[in-house]
Write a protein that holds these residues in place. Structure first.
Motif, PDB file in Angstrom:
ATOM      1  N   VAL A  50      -7.243  -9.044  -7.461  1.00 23.74           N
ATOM      2  CA  VAL A  50      -8.647  -8.643  -7.370  1.00 23.74           C
ATOM      3  C   VAL A  50      -9.336  -9.189  -6.115  1.00 23.74           C
ATOM      4  O   VAL A  50      -9.964  -8.434  -5.374  1.00 23.74           O
ATOM      5  N   PRO A  51      -9.242 -10.507  -5.801  1.00 29.49           N
ATOM      6  CA  PRO A  51      -9.956 -10.999  -4.610  1.00 29.49           C
ATOM      7  C   PRO A  51      -9.389 -10.493  -3.285  1.00 29.49           C
ATOM      8  O   PRO A  51     -10.064 -10.596  -2.256  1.00 29.49           O
ATOM      9  N   GLU A  52      -8.166  -9.962  -3.296  1.00 23.26           N
ATOM     10  CA  GLU A  52      -7.589  -9.419  -2.062  1.00 23.26           C
ATOM     11  C   GLU A  52      -8.013  -7.979  -1.843  1.00 23.26           C
ATOM     12  O   GLU A  52      -7.896  -7.440  -0.734  1.00 23.26           O
ATOM     13  N   PHE A  53      -8.452  -7.310  -2.919  1.00 22.31           N
ATOM     14  CA  PHE A  53      -8.841  -5.895  -2.863  1.00 22.31           C
ATOM     15  C   PHE A  53      -7.651  -5.033  -2.418  1.00 22.31           C
ATOM     16  O   PHE A  53      -7.798  -4.119  -1.598  1.00 22.31           O
ATOM     17  N   GLN A  54      -6.486  -5.312  -3.000  1.00 16.26           N
ATOM     18  CA  GLN A  54      -5.284  -4.563  -2.680  1.00 16.26           C
ATOM     19  C   GLN A  54      -4.470  -4.330  -3.946  1.00 16.26           C
ATOM     20  O   GLN A  54      -4.441  -5.178  -4.849  1.00 16.26           O
ATOM     21  N   LEU A  55      -3.794  -3.189  -3.990  1.00 15.95           N
ATOM     22  CA  LEU A  55      -2.863  -2.855  -5.063  1.00 15.95           C
ATOM     23  C   LEU A  55      -1.481  -2.712  -4.453  1.00 15.95           C
ATOM     24  O   LEU A  55      -1.321  -2.114  -3.392  1.00 15.95           O
ATOM     25  N   ARG A  56      -0.471  -3.256  -5.131  1.00 17.01           N
ATOM     26  CA  ARG A  56       0.903  -3.175  -4.642  1.00 17.01           C
ATOM     27  C   ARG A  56       1.771  -2.386  -5.616  1.00 17.01           C
ATOM     28  O   ARG A  56       1.700  -2.597  -6.830  1.00 17.01           O
ATOM     29  N   LEU A  57       2.587  -1.515  -5.097  1.00 17.19           N
ATOM     30  CA  LEU A  57       3.681  -0.928  -5.855  1.00 17.19           C
ATOM     31  C   LEU A  57       4.926  -1.697  -5.446  1.00 17.19           C
ATOM     32  O   LEU A  57       5.314  -1.688  -4.272  1.00 17.19           O
ATOM     33  N   THR A  58       5.542  -2.381  -6.395  1.00 15.68           N
ATOM     34  CA  THR A  58       6.652  -3.279  -6.095  1.00 15.68           C
ATOM     35  C   THR A  58       7.915  -2.827  -6.805  1.00 15.68           C
ATOM     36  O   THR A  58       7.891  -2.532  -8.002  1.00 15.68           O
ATOM     37  N   VAL A  59       9.009  -2.768  -6.073  1.00 15.14           N
ATOM     38  CA  VAL A  59      10.321  -2.444  -6.617  1.00 15.14           C
ATOM     39  C   VAL A  59      11.275  -3.561  -6.206  1.00 15.14           C
ATOM     40  O   VAL A  59      11.417  -3.855  -5.016  1.00 15.14           O
ATOM     41  N   LYS A  60      11.878  -4.205  -7.207  1.00 16.82           N
ATOM     42  CA  LYS A  60      12.809  -5.305  -6.957  1.00 16.82           C
ATOM     43  C   LYS A  60      12.188  -6.363  -6.044  1.00 16.82           C
ATOM     44  O   LYS A  60      12.805  -6.823  -5.075  1.00 16.82           O
ATOM     45  N   ASN A  61      10.954  -6.738  -6.385  1.00 15.57           N
ATOM     46  CA  ASN A  61      10.203  -7.781  -5.662  1.00 15.57           C
ATOM     47  C   ASN A  61       9.923  -7.434  -4.199  1.00 15.57           C
ATOM     48  O   ASN A  61       9.639  -8.323  -3.387  1.00 15.57           O
ATOM     49  N   ARG A  62       9.984  -6.168  -3.877  1.00  7.97           N
ATOM     50  CA  ARG A  62       9.656  -5.718  -2.523  1.00  7.97           C
ATOM     51  C   ARG A  62       8.488  -4.744  -2.607  1.00  7.97           C
ATOM     52  O   ARG A  62       8.503  -3.813  -3.414  1.00  7.97           O
ATOM     53  N   ILE A  63       7.468  -4.976  -1.794  1.00  9.44           N
ATOM     54  CA  ILE A  63       6.301  -4.091  -1.795  1.00  9.44           C
ATOM     55  C   ILE A  63       6.673  -2.785  -1.103  1.00  9.44           C
ATOM     56  O   ILE A  63       6.969  -2.764   0.091  1.00  9.44           O
ATOM     57  N   ILE A  64       6.664  -1.691  -1.873  1.00  4.32           N
ATOM     58  CA  ILE A  64       7.012  -0.378  -1.341  1.00  4.32           C
ATOM     59  C   ILE A  64       5.803   0.293  -0.705  1.00  4.32           C
ATOM     60  O   ILE A  64       5.884   0.873   0.381  1.00  4.32           O
ATOM     61  N   ARG A  65       4.661   0.222  -1.377  1.00  3.74           N
ATOM     62  CA  ARG A  65       3.427   0.776  -0.846  1.00  3.74           C
ATOM     63  C   ARG A  65       2.280  -0.142  -1.259  1.00  3.74           C
ATOM     64  O   ARG A  65       2.355  -0.827  -2.294  1.00  3.74           O
TER      65      ARG A  65
END
Length: 457
Positions: free
Chosen positions: A226-241
């Motif tokens: 929330v404080p970063e104002f970012q959403l991560r899509l993560t696959v196998k601990n790697r941020i894909i998008r």
């Protein structure tokens, strides 16, 4: 086709997602997680299910402390436990919390009931803090993310394995969160001088926040800080998008912390306007009294038998939910969604919503979810998103979404950074670390009143 979608096609992201969606191993990993590898099978008679107190329950009425098992401790294993406790500062915890002096004295007396009692308690407290977090629930403001680790890895089960294997250090080491962000904070703690007490305290508090979540977040998951104002899509601990977000305004509409499950993606959603706007702001009367204005703004109103008015905003680019909504059922009515107000994504501090999380490039995210969660071909997802028609795509493979709150964390670019404490939630956590450790109870989430935040504006 959006620019983001073109980029995903160009750089092979969608083909990669299609490949992932077709892998049986990944399909199994997206299902609810099994207990961590190498733990013994659960006991035949499970512990009573934990209960949560009713909202606003007084402290005196909160659940009793968790029962602590007492097992026989050989001196060698107790010495190994003492060594682990003396080095636990590396995990952001305080050795004094686990009574090293009492354990040292019991070891000197030799094997027997005293050593068994002291070692069992010290081990249990250490396990609870490493697995579930040291911070008491009363200091976890708006924390509603229930951590299942104590069900998957009961304390008695962990202790039994440590003693059976004579490997206290190895068993305890398996309790740390597996997310790379935790390891980054741990390294930062090791590199921060003891004199820099404020930074070390903040690192410790945020290491603990990761322990409030499931130890292994899963192979595929969504996580927003929330404080970063970012959403991560993560696959196998790697941020894909990653996607910029707009979160709740401080105060009553602050975004709560949740751990939920994506059940569906809705393209071209409708929005049932809450009564606080229909009645409280007079929208219902205006919709029924001005059909032309209502049609131009996509509203349909119905007067019910009891005299109340229901207003539903129809699909379209001006819909308050935009062109995509991710369903993640929860009593707070929080979800991820698009927005027609794109300009808010350009602000540095993006805390403008009524609690829900507005997501940049939301249609692209929805298409990705449809590919991963419903095995939908990319072109079919694109056609549905462009159709302008309400379409709900149910997930055939569910996966988690976490709404966290970290004021020091690894950013989406991999660098450790500080983020603004927009809701003032650091203070109680820092205070709890400065105070003596509290005995754990069966409480699993905040007992604050649940506020249904169903207004996307």
């Amino acid at each position: 086709m959006t620019q983001g979608l073109r980029e995903m096609m160009r750089f092979g992201v969608f083909p990669a997602l299609v490949a992932l969606a077709g892998q049986p191993a990944l399909a199994q990993s997206i299902e609810p997680q099994v207990p961590a590898d190498n733990w013994p099978a659960p006991a035949a008679q499970p512990s009573p299910a934990p209960t949560s107190p009713a909202p606003n329950q007084a402290v005196a009425q909160q659940p009793l402390p968790v029962f602590e098992s007492v097992m026989a401790w050989p001196v060698k294993d107790a010495r190994d436990l003492l060594a682990v406790i003396e080095g636990i500062g590396a995990e952001g915890l305080a050795p004094a919390d686990y009574r090293p002096d009492a354990l040292r004295a019991a070891i000197a007396k030799g094997e027997g009931p005293d050593l068994d009692d002291v070692a069992s308690k010290s081990f249990s407290w250490l396990v609870e803090d490493l697995r579930d977090g040291r911070t008491p629930m009363t200091a976890r403001v708006q924390w509603f993310a229930v951590d299942p680790d104590q069900d998957d890895m009961p304390t008695a089960q962990i202790m039994a394995q440590a003693l059976s294997d004579h490997d206290v250090a190895g068993v305890v080491d398996k309790l740390a969160p597996t997310v790379p962000d935790y390891a980054t904070l741990k390294q930062a703690l090791a590199e921060t001088p003891a004199a820099d007490k404020a930074t070390r305290a903040l690192i410790r508090a945020n290491m603990d926040r990761w322990r409030w979540l499931k130890r292994d977040l899963g192979e595929v998951y969504l996580l927003t800080n929330v404080p970063e104002f970012q959403l991560r899509l993560t696959v196998k601990n790697r941020i894909i998008r990653s996607y910029r977000t707009v979160v709740g305004k401080p105060g009553r509409t602050a975004t709560p912390q949740l751990a939920e499950t994506v059940t569906a993606v809705v393209f071209n959603p409708t929005w049932t306007v809450p009564q606080s706007i229909v009645k409280g702001e007079g929208l219902g009367a205006r919709v029924l009294g001005s059909p032309g204005w209502a049609a131009a703004n996509g509203y349909k109103g119905t007067r019910n038998a009891d005299g109340t008015i229901t207003v539903v905003q129809q699909p379209g680019p001006n819909n308050a939910l935009g062109l995509m909504k991710i369903d993640m059922p929860n009593p707070h009515a929080i979800y991820l969604h698009d927005t027609p107000s794109k300009s808010y994504f350009n602000a540095d501090v993006r805390a403008f919503s009524h609690g829900c999380i507005r997501t940049e490039r939301a249609v692209e995210l929805g298409m990705t979810m449809a590919i991963l969660g419903a095995q939908m071909p990319a072109e079919d997802a694109a056609d549905i998103s462009r159709s302008g028609k309400y379409t709900k795509v149910e997930m055939t493979r569910t996966f988690p979404v976490y709404i966290g709150y970290f004021t020091m964390a690894r950013s989406i670019d991999g660098e450790l950074r500080k983020f603004g404490d927009i809701y003032g939630r650091d203070k109680p956590v820092l205070a709890s670390f400065a105070a003596p450790r509290q005995l754990k109870t069966t409480q699993r989430k905040s007992d604050e009143a649940i506020i249904e935040l169903d207004n996307p504006f």
